[in-house]
Design a protein around this motif. Structure first.
Motif, mmCIF file in Angstrom:
data_model
loop_
_atom_site.group_PDB
_atom_site.id
_atom_site.type_symbol
_atom_site.label_atom_id
_atom_site.label_comp_id
_atom_site.label_asym_id
_atom_site.label_seq_id
_atom_site.Cartn_x
_atom_site.Cartn_y
_atom_site.Cartn_z
ATOM 1 N N SER A 54 15.209 23.316 16.737
ATOM 2 C CA SER A 54 14.245 22.637 17.598
ATOM 3 C C SER A 54 13.041 22.232 16.761
ATOM 4 C CB SER A 54 13.789 23.568 18.724
ATOM 5 O OG SER A 54 12.798 22.941 19.498
ATOM 6 N N VAL A 56 8.947 25.276 18.029
ATOM 7 C CA VAL A 56 9.268 26.666 18.364
ATOM 8 C C VAL A 56 8.036 27.238 19.052
ATOM 9 C CG1 VAL A 56 9.870 28.943 17.469
ATOM 10 C CG2 VAL A 56 10.826 26.904 16.399
ATOM 11 N N TRP A 59 20.363 26.509 16.928
ATOM 12 C CA TRP A 59 19.647 25.322 17.385
ATOM 13 C C TRP A 59 18.453 25.084 16.474
ATOM 14 C CZ3 TRP A 59 18.997 26.317 23.370
ATOM 15 C CH2 TRP A 59 20.246 26.201 23.990
ATOM 16 N N TYR A 64 18.335 20.886 24.674
ATOM 17 C CA TYR A 64 19.484 21.757 24.435
ATOM 18 C C TYR A 64 19.996 22.350 25.745
ATOM 19 C CZ TYR A 64 17.990 21.648 19.543
ATOM 20 O OH TYR A 64 17.645 21.250 18.283
ATOM 21 N N TYR A 103 12.946 23.852 24.758
ATOM 22 C CA TYR A 103 14.392 23.787 24.526
ATOM 23 C C TYR A 103 15.121 22.953 25.580
ATOM 24 C CZ TYR A 103 13.427 27.231 21.010
ATOM 25 O OH TYR A 103 12.924 27.864 19.900
ATOM 26 N N PHE A 113 20.172 32.576 24.247
ATOM 27 C CA PHE A 113 19.594 31.925 23.076
ATOM 28 C C PHE A 113 18.377 32.737 22.653
ATOM 29 C CE2 PHE A 113 16.358 29.140 21.241
ATOM 30 C CZ PHE A 113 17.043 28.743 20.100
ATOM 31 N N ARG A 162 16.883 31.430 16.886
ATOM 32 C CA ARG A 162 17.638 30.180 16.792
ATOM 33 C C ARG A 162 19.128 30.329 17.091
ATOM 34 N NH1 ARG A 162 17.559 28.636 11.429
ATOM 35 N NH2 ARG A 162 18.780 26.839 12.062
ATOM 36 N N VAL A 193 14.976 33.083 21.058
ATOM 37 C CA VAL A 193 13.786 32.331 20.667
ATOM 38 C C VAL A 193 13.056 33.095 19.567
ATOM 39 C CG1 VAL A 193 11.596 31.370 21.472
ATOM 40 C CG2 VAL A 193 13.602 31.339 22.985
#
Length: 180
Positions: A41, A44, A39, A61, A58, A106, A130, A108
């Motif tokens: 973004s 962050v 992803w 998403y 997020y 996910f 990511r 981070v």
């Protein structure tokens, strides 16, 4: 760096495939029904962001993913070297198990390895910041966040009770330790 290393399940330490390109990792894992993607973004959140800040960063998403999967909740797990109970929790995660729902994570910040045991092969997926991985329900796997963990992940659940494992009783995770 994200990576995928594949072994025959009777040949620990002898890799038959090693990939670092995210598109190739996604394609290889897709062959066994595992979703892998990255992803991008625009924001962050910092490592010490609150759960709400991480979820908000997020949200687009998450909304799409939860709509696709029917998941009902998401939360944030933060594990550091001083996290109380990590050694005990790590022991649970290091045993091969399955779930009745997809395990969706996910990353981070930081990294961790999802190791999958499918069709006579062991797939060690090193996930880093990511990366999204979705391990299908019923897929034997284990997770290693390391002896000195430092990661922040989003977890997405369908079951309101959260992470529930059914252990396989196999010792395969002992035979395939994560290489640092």
């Amino acid at each position: 760096m994200s990576s995928l290393t594949v072994y025959a399940d009777d040949r620990p330490g002898v890799a038959c495939l090693h990939l670092t390109d995210p598109a190739r990792i996604a394609a290889e894992l897709g062959r066994i029904g595992v979703r892998f993607e990255q992803w991008d973004s625009p924001v962050v959140p910092p490592r010490d962001a609150t759960e709400a800040e991480v979820l908000d960063a997020y949200r687009p998403y998450l909304d799409q993913l939860m709509g696709e999967t029917g998941a009902g909740s998401a939360d944030v797990i933060r594990v550091r070297p001083d996290t109380a109970g990590w050694a005990q929790a790590r022991g649970k995660y290091l045993s091969e198990h399955v779930h009745s729902e997809d395990e969706v994570r996910f990353f981070v910040h930081g990294q961790g390895d999802f190791i999958l045991h499918v069709n006579g092969h062991v797939y060690d997926v090193r996930c880093t910041a990511r990366d999204l991985i979705s391990v299908p329900a019923g897929t034997p796997h284990w997770f290693d966040g390391g002896e000195v963990p430092d990661f922040v992940t989003l977890r997405i659940f369908t079951n309101p009770d959260g992470w529930i494992a059914q252990y396989t009783g196999s010792d395969i995770a002992v035979r395939f330790p994560v290489e640092a």
